[in-house]
Motif scaffolding. Structure first.
Motif, PDB file in Angstrom:
ATOM      1  N   GLN A 107      20.508   7.557  -2.590  1.00  0.00           N
ATOM      2  CA  GLN A 107      21.872   7.525  -2.071  1.00  0.00           C
ATOM      3  C   GLN A 107      21.929   6.627  -0.854  1.00  0.00           C
ATOM      4  N   ASP A 108      23.139   6.134  -0.587  1.00  0.00           N
ATOM      5  CA  ASP A 108      23.329   5.326   0.615  1.00  0.00           C
ATOM      6  C   ASP A 108      24.792   5.394   1.010  1.00  0.00           C
ATOM      7  N   GLY A 109      25.022   5.491   2.281  1.00  0.00           N
ATOM      8  CA  GLY A 109      26.380   5.410   2.824  1.00  0.00           C
ATOM      9  C   GLY A 109      27.270   6.602   2.532  1.00  0.00           C
ATOM     10  N   VAL A 110      26.703   7.754   2.111  1.00  0.00           N
ATOM     11  CA  VAL A 110      27.571   8.879   1.725  1.00  0.00           C
ATOM     12  C   VAL A 110      28.026   9.708   2.934  1.00  0.00           C
ATOM     13  N   GLU A 111      27.334   9.569   4.090  1.00  0.00           N
ATOM     14  CA  GLU A 111      27.579  10.484   5.220  1.00  0.00           C
ATOM     15  C   GLU A 111      29.041  10.469   5.681  1.00  0.00           C
ATOM     16  N   ASP A 112      29.625   9.259   5.766  1.00  0.00           N
ATOM     17  CA  ASP A 112      31.013   9.186   6.243  1.00  0.00           C
ATOM     18  C   ASP A 112      31.929   8.582   5.169  1.00  0.00           C
ATOM     19  N   ALA A 113      31.486   8.625   3.901  1.00  0.00           N
ATOM     20  CA  ALA A 113      32.221   7.923   2.841  1.00  0.00           C
ATOM     21  C   ALA A 113      33.532   8.623   2.478  1.00  0.00           C
ATOM     22  N   GLU A 114      34.546   7.800   2.221  1.00  0.00           N
ATOM     23  CA  GLU A 114      35.789   8.333   1.644  1.00  0.00           C
ATOM     24  C   GLU A 114      35.690   8.315   0.126  1.00  0.00           C
ATOM     25  N   LEU A 115      34.930   7.331  -0.372  1.00  0.00           N
ATOM     26  CA  LEU A 115      34.722   7.220  -1.824  1.00  0.00           C
ATOM     27  C   LEU A 115      33.220   7.134  -2.103  1.00  0.00           C
ATOM     28  N   VAL A 116      32.759   7.948  -3.059  1.00  0.00           N
ATOM     29  CA  VAL A 116      31.358   7.869  -3.485  1.00  0.00           C
ATOM     30  C   VAL A 116      31.328   7.402  -4.934  1.00  0.00           C
ATOM     31  N   VAL A 117      30.560   6.358  -5.213  1.00  0.00           N
ATOM     32  CA  VAL A 117      30.389   5.879  -6.578  1.00  0.00           C
ATOM     33  C   VAL A 117      29.079   6.461  -7.105  1.00  0.00           C
ATOM     34  N   ALA A 118      29.126   7.056  -8.289  1.00  0.00           N
ATOM     35  CA  ALA A 118      27.926   7.649  -8.888  1.00  0.00           C
ATOM     36  C   ALA A 118      27.628   6.937 -10.197  1.00  0.00           C
ATOM     37  N   ALA A 119      26.389   6.500 -10.343  1.00  0.00           N
ATOM     38  CA  ALA A 119      25.996   5.789 -11.558  1.00  0.00           C
ATOM     39  C   ALA A 119      24.484   5.838 -11.670  1.00  0.00           C
ATOM     40  N   PHE A 120      23.975   5.785 -12.921  1.00  0.00           N
ATOM     41  CA  PHE A 120      22.523   5.745 -13.088  1.00  0.00           C
ATOM     42  C   PHE A 120      22.132   4.418 -13.735  1.00  0.00           C
ATOM     43  N   GLY A 121      20.836   4.126 -13.710  1.00  0.00           N
ATOM     44  CA  GLY A 121      20.335   2.909 -14.353  1.00  0.00           C
ATOM     45  C   GLY A 121      20.964   1.667 -13.767  1.00  0.00           C
ATOM     46  N   ILE A 122      21.365   0.742 -14.626  1.00  0.00           N
ATOM     47  CA  ILE A 122      21.816  -0.575 -14.174  1.00  0.00           C
ATOM     48  C   ILE A 122      23.046  -0.488 -13.277  1.00  0.00           C
ATOM     49  N   HIS A 123      23.999   0.392 -13.629  1.00  0.00           N
ATOM     50  CA  HIS A 123      25.184   0.511 -12.771  1.00  0.00           C
ATOM     51  C   HIS A 123      24.811   1.117 -11.415  1.00  0.00           C
ATOM     52  N   GLY A 124      23.812   1.989 -11.403  1.00  0.00           N
ATOM     53  CA  GLY A 124      23.339   2.557 -10.143  1.00  0.00           C
ATOM     54  C   GLY A 124      22.747   1.478  -9.246  1.00  0.00           C
ATOM     55  N   ARG A 125      22.004   0.587  -9.870  1.00  0.00           N
ATOM     56  CA  ARG A 125      21.405  -0.525  -9.135  1.00  0.00           C
ATOM     57  C   ARG A 125      22.496  -1.450  -8.566  1.00  0.00           C
ATOM     58  N   MET A 126      23.557  -1.653  -9.371  1.00  0.00           N
ATOM     59  CA  MET A 126      24.666  -2.509  -8.923  1.00  0.00           C
ATOM     60  C   MET A 126      25.409  -1.882  -7.746  1.00  0.00           C
ATOM     61  N   CYS A 127      25.325  -0.544  -7.635  1.00  0.00           N
ATOM     62  CA  CYS A 127      26.014   0.146  -6.533  1.00  0.00           C
ATOM     63  C   CYS A 127      25.497  -0.291  -5.166  1.00  0.00           C
ATOM     64  N   ARG A 128      24.228  -0.699  -5.096  1.00  0.00           N
ATOM     65  CA  ARG A 128      23.696  -1.165  -3.800  1.00  0.00           C
ATOM     66  C   ARG A 128      24.493  -2.360  -3.315  1.00  0.00           C
ATOM     67  N   ASP A 129      24.773  -3.303  -4.231  1.00  0.00           N
ATOM     68  CA  ASP A 129      25.570  -4.476  -3.859  1.00  0.00           C
ATOM     69  C   ASP A 129      27.008  -4.077  -3.565  1.00  0.00           C
ATOM     70  N   LEU A 130      27.522  -3.152  -4.387  1.00  0.00           N
ATOM     71  CA  LEU A 130      28.901  -2.701  -4.196  1.00  0.00           C
ATOM     72  C   LEU A 130      29.088  -2.133  -2.791  1.00  0.00           C
ATOM     73  N   VAL A 131      28.176  -1.243  -2.393  1.00  0.00           N
ATOM     74  CA  VAL A 131      28.317  -0.595  -1.087  1.00  0.00           C
ATOM     75  C   VAL A 131      28.125  -1.607   0.042  1.00  0.00           C
ATOM     76  N   SER A 132      27.136  -2.507  -0.076  1.00  0.00           N
ATOM     77  CA  SER A 132      26.933  -3.440   1.035  1.00  0.00           C
ATOM     78  C   SER A 132      28.118  -4.398   1.163  1.00  0.00           C
ATOM     79  N   ARG A 133      28.691  -4.822   0.014  1.00  0.00           N
ATOM     80  CA  ARG A 133      29.851  -5.726   0.097  1.00  0.00           C
ATOM     81  C   ARG A 133      31.078  -5.027   0.666  1.00  0.00           C
TER      82      ARG A 133
END
Lengths: 183, 356
Positions: free
Chosen positions: B244-270
């Motif tokens: 997990q990353d960035g959930v502590e103060d998040a208004e929106l949490v994206v949950a995904a496994f495998g490839i979409h989970g990996r893409m979430c790292r870019d999503l959150v940093s962007r």
């Protein structure tokens, strides 16, 4: 450091091999790489595109989504897709031997090089991909030329030593032509 | 074999990792996009004193897997959705008989024979069970070549610690992706476990012992199911894994496994770079599902977006985990030239949910 590359050509032009060479060279430099290719019902002569991401950090999304900063079009049939998939500030390397009517690039750089003709002069059209790879390295600094030459020697050296010189010369020719263009 | 960094298809990374971590016998039947696992196994397993056997069907594969597992040796198979479907009778038997094994499922579009393109549509069948009865298998979902290499030792330990089939799932797009991966030096992780109490090794050194069986009657069946229940409770308690990353103060949490989970790292940093309060949870164990990651979400979280390469499967487990506390939304597709949503699609949907 992050580069996203789209490398396209007709089946047999060696776009996939070119992509693989970039990956192997980047691994030598201690970088992380991801390569994805279209797979499925393919035939010889059909379009072939390989996507490569090179980074010094673990790679998140492995998908190049029309956001390549380095694009290569070896054939006219893959040109339009490549052209539309370059980010602002990126570079498109176009094989002007095959692409007869290149479009005007706005917001990114387009390099026109007749790599198929150059390859024929070197001995065979089949090394056009290595000419193009040399040009990409000179134009972007993606890898050092020596590293690419090392990859060629290691990949071809054992099984096809007679092809090493040809491919190294092709790399150098592309590199020199690009340098002459003034990067 | 020494530790080394190679440029491999992720299917090949499965083969290398399994062989380097102690798998002795690999049974398989060809199917896209999983065939490269067995192909590489055929080449490399003899170097480790093992063997790959191509059987005549997936039914034969799974029966051979169960039979070989009875000897205590580390065994594995690799397949894709339609092949995995055929193996479930034996997988259910192995759960009842307390037999360890490793299964690799390279997921493709279904139902039916479906398409050879990648998907995440086997979530239900691996987490709910494709065979009859109350059973569970551990399910691990690596999202990159490196994570395959890192998770295989853990998967083998889970298989032997709990004497249970462990299923690795990966979408076919990731399976066919080629990456730089650092592979471990050879180490047989199954050798850490004492199998002398149950493995069939002949009767030279011990008296004849009860048959390992998946059949039982009345009180036996009750007791076996209670033992399974207790085992699954322990696994649920101890073995949940997620990133997990960035959930502590998040208004929106994206949950995904495998490839979409990996893409979430870019999503959150962007999105964080644009000042948007977004975090992500990437389940690594699909069973046991990482309920704890979702239970721990604070009141700042106003929405959860689940992204999958299917029509909505893991989203059910997310809804169970949050139990109505937070609205759960879904973005997913299966099939098509690109059988998944892009990062740009994910960001657009995340923006919509943030009201932007």
């Amino acid at each position: 450091m992050l580069h996203k590359c789209t490398i396209s050509g007709s089946g047999g032009q060696g776009s996939a091999l070119m992509a693989k060479m970039i990956c192997l060279g980047a691994i030598k430099e201690g970088l992380k790489v991801v390569m994805t290719q279209t797979y499925g019902i393919e035939q010889r002569g059909g379009d072939s595109t390989a996507y490569v991401i090179v980074s010094d950090q673990p790679i998140g999304s492995p998908i190049v989504e029309n956001d390549a900063d380095i694009a290569v079009a070896l054939s006219s049939s893959t040109y339009a897709n490549c052209f539309e998939g370059v980010v602002p500030g990126g570079s498109l390397f176009t094989n002007s031997s095959m692409v007869e009517a290149p479009r005007d690039a706005r917001g990114f750089r387009q390099v026109l090089l007749p790599v198929s003709d150059m390859a024929v002069e070197l001995g065979t059209v089949r090394c056009a991909n290595m000419v193009m790879l040399g040009a990409v390295l000179a134009g972007t600094g993606l890898l050092r030329l020596e590293v690419a030459e090392e990859v060629v020697r290691e990949s071809l050296g054992a099984k096809k030593p007679q092809l090493v010189e040809l491919n190294v010369n092709a790399l150098r020719a592309g590199f020199a032509a690009m340098e002459k263009e003034g990067n | 074999m020494i530790q080394e960094t190679l440029f491999l298809k992720n299917t090949e990374t499965f083969a290398e990792s399994l062989a380097r971590c102690g798998v002795k016998y690999h049974f398989a039947y060809p199917i896209t996009p999983a065939t490269d696992v067995m192909k590489r196994m055929a080449v490399i397993l003899p170097r480790y004193g093992g063997q790959m056997m191509q059987m005549e069907s997936e039914l034969a594969v799974s029966s051979a897997l169960a039979g070989a597992a009875c000897t205590g040796k580390l065994v594995a198979t690799s397949s894709s959705g339609p092949g995995l479907t055929l193996m479930h009778e034996a997988i259910g038997f192995m759960c009842a008989a307390y037999l360890p094994c490793i299964v690799v499922d390279s997921m493709r579009v279904g139902p039916g024979d479906g398409d050879i393109l990648g998907a995440q549509s086997d979530y239900f069948v691996v987490t709910r069970g494709g065979a009859h009865g109350d059973y569970r298998t551990v399910v691990l979902a690596p999202s990159s070549g490196q994570e395959i290499a890192d998770l295989v030792p853990h998967g083998i330990r889970l298989a032997y610690r709990y004497r249970i089939p462990v299923v690795f799932v990966i979408d076919g797009v990731s399976a066919q992706t080629t990456e730089s991966t650092t592979l471990p030096a050879y180490n047989d992780y199954s050798a850490e476990f004492d199998t002398s109490g149950w493995a069939f090794t002949g009767t030279k050194d011990h008296a004849k012992r009860a048959l390992i069986t998946g059949s039982y009657s009345h009180q036996d069946g009750y007791e076996m199911n209670e033992r399974l229940r207790a085992k699954y409770e322990v696994i649920r308690d101890k073995e949940q894994m997620w990133e997990q990353d960035g959930v502590e103060d998040a208004e929106l949490v994206v949950a995904a496994f495998g490839i979409h989970g990996r893409m979430c790292r870019d999503l959150v940093s962007r999105m964080r770079a644009d000042g948007k309060k977004v975090g992500f949870i990437r389940p690594i164990t699909l069973w046991p599902f990482p309920d704890r990651a979702f239970e721990a979400l604070g009141s700042c979280v106003q929405n959860i977006l689940v992204v999958e390469m299917n029509l909505g499967q893991m989203v059910d487990d997310v809804r169970l985990a949050v139990n109505g506390r937070i609205p759960v939304h879904f973005l997913g597709k299966t099939g098509g030239d690109l059988p998944m949503y892009t990062l740009a699609d994910m960001i657009a949907e995340a923006d919509r949910l943030l009201g932007e």
